[in-house]
Scaffold this active site. Sequence first.
Site, PDB file in Angstrom:
ATOM      1  N   CYS A  28       0.836  -1.204   0.000  1.00  0.00           N
ATOM      2  CA  CYS A  28       0.000   0.000   0.000  1.00  0.00           C
ATOM      3  C   CYS A  28       0.870   1.254   0.000  1.00  0.00           C
ATOM      4  CB  CYS A  28      -0.962  -0.039   1.186  1.00  0.00           C
ATOM      5  SG  CYS A  28      -2.388   1.041   0.976  1.00  0.00           S
ATOM      6  N   HIS A  44      -3.561  -5.656   1.138  1.00  0.00           N
ATOM      7  CA  HIS A  44      -2.878  -5.843   2.420  1.00  0.00           C
ATOM      8  C   HIS A  44      -2.809  -7.310   2.839  1.00  0.00           C
ATOM      9  CE1 HIS A  44      -2.575  -1.637   3.863  1.00  0.00           C
ATOM     10  NE2 HIS A  44      -3.628  -1.428   3.073  1.00  0.00           N
ATOM     11  N   GLU A  73      -1.119  -8.538   5.192  1.00  0.00           N
ATOM     12  CA  GLU A  73      -1.028  -8.669   6.658  1.00  0.00           C
ATOM     13  C   GLU A  73      -2.398  -8.605   7.317  1.00  0.00           C
ATOM     14  OE1 GLU A  73      -0.612  -5.964   5.029  1.00  0.00           O
ATOM     15  OE2 GLU A  73      -1.149  -4.185   6.209  1.00  0.00           O
TER      16      GLU A  73
END
Lengths: 238, 82, 82, 742
Positions: free
Chosen positions: A88, A205, A207
Amino acid sequence: MKFGVVVFPGSNCDVDCYNVVKNVLNKDVNYVWHKERLNDLDEYDCLILPGGFSYGDYLRPGAIARFANAMQGVIEFANKGGLVLGICNGFQVLLEAGLLPGAMQRNKNLKFRCHYSFIRVENSKLPFTLECSEGQVLKIPIAHGDGNYFVDEETLQQMKANDQIVFRYCDEDGNVTEQANPNGSIDNIAGICNKKGNVLGMMPHPERCAEDVLGSTHGKLIFDSIIKYLESRVENAR
Amino acid sequence: MLLVKVYVTLKKGVLDPKGTAVKSSLNSMGFEGVEDVRIGKYMEIKLNIDGREEAAEKVKEMCDKLLANPVIEDYDFEITEV
Amino acid sequence: MLLVKVYVTLKKGVLDPKGTAVKSSLNSMGFEGVEDVRIGKYMEIKLNIDGREEAAEKVKEMCDKLLANPVIEDYDFEITEV
Amino acid sequence: MQDKKLWRQMGLTDKEYERIKEILGREPNYVELGMYGVMWSEHCSYKTSKPVLKRFPVKGPHVLQGPGENAGIVDIGNNLAVAMKIESHNHPSAIEPYQGAATGVGGIIRDIFTMGARPIALLNSLRFGELETERTRYLFEGVISGIADYGNCMGIPTVGGEVYFSDSYAENPLVNAMCVGIIKHDEITRGKAAGIGNPVMLVGARTGRDGIHGASFASEELSEDSEERRPSVQVGDPFMEKLLLEACLELMKTGAVVGIQDLGAAGLTSSSCETASRAGTGIELDVSLVPLREEGMTPYEIMLSESQERMLVIVKKGREEEVRKIFEKWDLTAVTIGRVTDDGMLRVLNGGRVEAEVPADSLAEGAPSFPKESRRPEYLDEATDLDVSCIAVPTDFNKVLLEILGSPNVASKEWVYNQYDYMVRTDTVVQPGSDAAVLRIKGTKKGIALTTDCNGRYCYLNPYTGGAIAVAEAARNLVCSGAKPLAVTDCLNFGNPEKPEIYWQFENCVDGMSKACKILETPVISGNVSFYNETKGRAVYPTPVVGMVGLIKDIEKVTTQSFKNEGDMIVLLGETREEIGGSEYLKVIHGIEKGNPPELNLELEKRVQQCCLEAINFGIINSAHDVSEGGLAVALAECCITGGLGAKIELEKKEIREDALLFGESQSRIILTLSPENHKLLEEIVSKYDVKAEVLGWVSGDSLTIDLIENQNNNRSYRKIINLKVREMEKIWRGKLECIMD
Ligand SMILES: Nc1ncnc2c1ncn2[C@@H]1O[C@H](COP(=O)(O)OP(=O)(O)O)[C@@H](O)[C@H]1O
Ligand SMILES: [Mg+2]
């Protein structure tokens, strides 16, 4: 094996990346403070540039962060073949720093967009995607206002020729359609790598979807790939 | 003191999502004849440097390095005394 | 065809976080003498209207209604023939 | 000063001015008068609402901090606690929606980390006029992106909230922002200026002429460039606030902090006098030491500036350098501007000169407070006078259902919350779109559920019941997620309290809320009051927004509203009565906003909630959804749409109108699904709590069908009154706001 998460003022997914590496993957991880002048990042095997709003994203996302002291070290680290993952805002920093080609613009509808999306793995031979298969569809969240990837036609062709397009937005079944493109990115591009394949930038993302309780574990594939690659590198070195 | 006015514009051929949105808003608000809108940045920098030439050099460097992104943007600037 | 250049700037006294961030970035990059940076918008509008006066009136209306936020921004524009 | 009656321009009454003279034993000077003007304003002093707010229950075994501090705090076990607070930014948002909403979010975040808590979630409760007008769409769009940009940049997920549209808010949109933080018990910090001689530091942004009290306009103190000195709108700088947040939390861990307070309304004035007043001390500060953003600011302007992203920190003597170092690390300035004194005075110096000297306590707490006159409004008779028999029962219920699903009040708010980053921090287990948001608490098995609720129309039609329902519904939403409701933060939005009718609304809402809070055992731990939400004599609907937090013991047991499995049994807890007054159905289909809102039996409500929670904790519930706006049919449709599954429903024809059966908004109802083999277990729990539980049907297929069963002469006849594809309902429900806005 050691990971580093680079923290810029305004980074806010730094803790999330750290948490996944430390508590989900059980690997060593350190924060790398932006002011550090890192002459030698050799202690790290993979550096993560996390999401967030470095320097408020004022001026252009990533534009100011790329002059942070730590970025000199990151650039050297990347040039020496170290693994660098920009997520990002981290992707935006890599673009501004010239480690990856192209530039980011405002999302086509001008709005910040946060939701789960689907991306198709276009290159599964990278250290970041070993555990994926070509054409595999990943369910993964996006959250950005400036994810509209642009690159000129000539560079795009070169990137294609070099297999540098890693992820493309698609529908649930893997069809790359205009409707599945959340931000207007050229060619539905969601993630790219450099020529050598050791630097990856992606808007979604991973994560945020590495644990069951959060609704998808597809993001873990990226981290698992990195670990597998690093482990095999150690093996080979022996 | 010098006042530097910097104009950063999108390169030709680069799509402009903001400009497109503004154009269609203007159209739907009933403004006729709006053929195209391109949106860039306008910056005013107060510079405490003697000598315009030196200033111009510095400003060029600022633009190349930070103020504009060469992949998608062009820039231009004017320097005046204040 | 007319080319309208619109400059939108923050009113005096209104906080400009972007300008502040750019200023301190320029400072820490080693550019000396940068005393202040204010960031606004620069727009180029292609207008298919005959008569500058009419155009000026329209552009003023566009600015008041859409292009600038009268509560915190000022604007200015120039019209040229192209 | 005497002849110009300057105090009036500063919003003080003649009586208040007399009181100030009494306190000081002399006439106040200009700066002092300005400070009293803002501190004794309604906004800062709560002079009108205080006597009524006392009626709220504020105690409970798990309350660690009740009202009176920057935020309230409740215990959640494991040495952890939750800090929360809600606040309005209505007036600024009406002038500049983007910045108004953004700075509202910034302000409430500061209230949370001021306590030493790490902010982990944001919510917002919003009211606008109908979306038909361009102005409303502009406000709506601006407010949403202001909230989004600030919260997103801060990296605090915006996980919930509510949006309603009604004409009553056309001129006065309501923007209430709520923040929730997490903190260890031993890390709670308070806003106290304790320890004589301790330095007082100002940290964060520079001070400019933002949002200075409007009264300064007409003053004589304005000099040459008075044109330039117009109070400007506050502009938010979320990046600055992010740095401030990290620096403050890091600082508080050092133990060098004695007290800390954010600078909100009335800036330096309120933060200094409040911290001194809480500690029973005084503060002396020197405005010439305050870092300024603009040139030539007067002491008056510096004391009253509302520049955002600033904090006042009282630190232990001798540790200033340590503090400065931490802020330097975060590229922030921290300067010592004064010290704690023992004389109880707030003394403002400008270099050597004393600019103001008043008892701190008198500024913070001294505003004379009187209960206001209260009178039942006359509109109530007319508004609740509704002869339901004159309202024709529609024949095509499919059409009615689709229309209600497309009402902006009912339609999905995805257009709103997809602009918010609701996943950052990776704790969001239940995302926006279900009854309550759920966050896991890392390092434990626990979670917390969060919601905000208020139906302003109910409160307009019956303030007492409406207030009680707001609390009950919030609690019900939490329970549906599997959480035990813990505590309330509230934001009371009303018109002009000097009008006896408005004051009456205010009192009755608070009484209704208090009753519900008592019975549901959810004390009020923080809150905010916003009066004067009215234009041209027309007030907004009374809107006492309730923010609530609940505790989930086992995050694995979290429940959402969506139907999960084909073949699951659908059960309705609670009972449907003939109640269509004040309903969304009446408004959307018949254009009527009248009648009595549904009744609320709080004892029954409590039993329904306990029953639902016990069933969820037992592990037999697959989905739970509370029935609210749009009634049973809309609730079922939402379960279908979000679950991507249909349902076959069979309803016994009761002694009530069919439209009331489908769309009435009777309270204390919850739709549950479970696997049929667990029905027995559910029945046991249900009978224990003496709650009705009616089997409605089964999760099945890709359509929602509702059959009405009529028993006539031992003959059961079936009549299909709803038959809609889930896809068709979804298209309208999901797409409506986007279709209006984009
Ligand atoms: N409606 C309310 N219910 C309970 N407590 C309230 C209410 N309104 C205000 N309070 C409490 O009064 C105190 C002052 O509130 P406020 O002025 O809004 O805080 P701040 O100074 O942070 O703006 C706070 O502790 C707040 O929790
Ligand atoms: Mg506060």
